[in-house]
Design a protein around this motif. Structure first.
Motif, mmCIF file in Angstrom:
data_model
loop_
_atom_site.group_PDB
_atom_site.id
_atom_site.type_symbol
_atom_site.label_atom_id
_atom_site.label_comp_id
_atom_site.label_asym_id
_atom_site.label_seq_id
_atom_site.Cartn_x
_atom_site.Cartn_y
_atom_site.Cartn_z
ATOM 1 N N HIS A 240 52.803 -100.265 58.081
ATOM 2 C CA HIS A 240 52.735 -101.555 57.385
ATOM 3 C C HIS A 240 53.840 -101.577 56.341
ATOM 4 O O HIS A 240 53.708 -100.979 55.271
ATOM 5 N N ASP A 244 50.531 -107.977 51.720
ATOM 6 C CA ASP A 244 49.802 -109.170 52.139
ATOM 7 C C ASP A 244 49.319 -109.965 50.928
ATOM 8 O O ASP A 244 48.743 -109.400 50.001
ATOM 9 N N HIS A 335 46.900 -115.469 55.540
ATOM 10 C CA HIS A 335 47.639 -114.750 54.495
ATOM 11 C C HIS A 335 49.124 -114.773 54.818
ATOM 12 O O HIS A 335 49.537 -115.096 55.938
ATOM 13 N N HIS A 337 52.213 -112.256 55.106
ATOM 14 C CA HIS A 337 52.724 -110.887 55.136
ATOM 15 C C HIS A 337 54.191 -110.983 54.741
ATOM 16 O O HIS A 337 54.974 -111.674 55.397
HETATM 17 ZN ZN LIG Z 1 50.690 -107.334 56.335
#
Ligand SMILES: [Zn+2]
Length: 367
Positions: A240, A244, A335, A337
């Motif tokens: 990742h 977020d 959301h 990212h």
């Molecule tokens: Zn993310």
């Protein structure tokens, strides 16, 4: 009337004396690499040169540890610590078994001052997962001489004006001339005091592409009013490479800085559509927009509700709306990212940096 006597106490603080050469005792340890030989490298990252290999069970003599690339594939531990061996080479501590309860000292910055007529300023590379390039002059047009992994200690002789670079530590046109004669962008150098200006410029400074503090260098939150939770390259989710910001469908997403839109793309696993709500079991970042900024910085905005409202090639200003929050692609709730990459193009997982400290350093904290 009262007579007052003032007593002045002068405290004399003795400066701590640091030995020029530290005599660190080496720690012996064992390589754990049952499937293939372990690479011994020139620096604290897998992209540095492999100098030799060591078989499983080989003994190593460790002098100290430095922070480098996070290694999560090793059999002993998940760690960003690299062991510097007594011959100056490095192995990831993720592949090394040591006696429990024996802490390894952190490698001290090189104290090579005795060899120099003029003292140098200590610093360290702060470039995240990518190595910092050393160059023949104060700008990215100068020849690349080498690359130093994150955490590498630097001896800075002096500073010189050159190309403006937006880095992890600061936005600046200052370049640090090292004791080796090579230059690194001061934007990626963690240091205390400001090094002195270079007395005689060996090369004329190039014209800054972007003056600091101007519109082109201004950063803003991509989602004002919403905050990001920490989550960049965590031990449990090392792939990742962004953060977020939880939000609501339809919230405007804004360009974090001025730049050029380079991609407006649907990125999703075959058989699915970016125009429907995604899920945790669907791969891809959904509808996304990528923007190229000055100084080799790129930003990426994923999971938009529908195609971004900008076009590739379009110039955008800081804060300009580029799309709207959604939950397309690999997303279980609406959301944004958000990713920040340095030394782009291209953007790769390896040149992503944690957006939280990056945005904080650029005057636009997001969490
Ligand atoms: Zn993310």
């Amino acid at each position: 009337m009262r007579k007052t006597i003032f007593v002045v106490v002068v405290a004399v603080v003795a400066a701590a004396l640091v030995p020029a050469v530290s005599a660190q005792a080496a720690t012996t340890a064992t390589v754990v690499s049952p499937k293939r030989p372990l690479n011994v490298r020139a620096g604290a990252a897998v992209w540095t040169t492999s100098l030799r290999t060591l078989p499983n069970g080989a003994g190593v003599s460790i002098e100290c540890q430095v922070k480098g690339q996070l290694i999560d594939q090793g059999p002993v531990r998940v760690t960003d610590q690299w062991d510097r061996l007594t011959d100056g080479t490095y192995v990831s501590d993720a592949w090394v078994r040591r006696a429990p309860g024996v802490p390894l000292p952190a490698c001290q910055p090189a104290t090579a001052q005795a060899a120099h007529a003029t003292p140098t300023t200590a610093g360290a590379v702060a470039s995240g997962a990518i190595p910092l390039k050393t160059r023949g002059g104060p700008g990215r047009t100068a020849a690349i001489l080498g690359a130093l992994p994150n955490g590498t200690a630097l001896n800075i002789a002096c500073q010189q004006r050159g190309e403006v670079i937006i880095g992890t530590m600061r936005t600046t046109d200052q370049w640090d001339r090292l004791d080796t004669g090579a230059y690194v962008a001061d934007a990626y150098v963690n240091r205390g005091v400001t090094p002195p200006a270079c007395a005689a410029s060996p090369a004329p400074a190039s014209t800054p592409a972007v003056a600091p503090g101007t519109e082109a260098g201004r950063w803003v939150s991509p989602l004002p009013g919403f905050t990001a939770r920490p989550g960049f390259r965590t031990p449990t989710n090392p792939n990742h490479v962004g953060v977020d910001l939880m939000s609501f469908v339809g919230t405007p997403i804004r360009a974090a800085a001025a730049g050029t839109v380079v991609e407006v793309v649907c990125n999703i696993e075959a058989g699915h559509s970016c125009d429907q709500v995604g899920s945790a079991s669907v791969g891809g970042c959904g509808w996304y927009v990528k923007i190229q900024h000055a100084g080799g910085v790129s930003t990426l905005y994923c999971h938009m509700v529908h195609r971004g409202v900008v076009q590739p090639g379009q110039q955008v200003a800081a804060g300009q709306v580029i799309g709207y929050v959604g939950s397309s692609g690999n997303s279980s709730a609406p959301h944004l990212h958000f990713e920040v990459h340095v030394s782009t193009p291209p953007t790769t997982p390896g040149n992503a940096v944690d957006p939280l400290p990056f945005m904080r350093a650029h005057g636009a904290p997001i969490g």
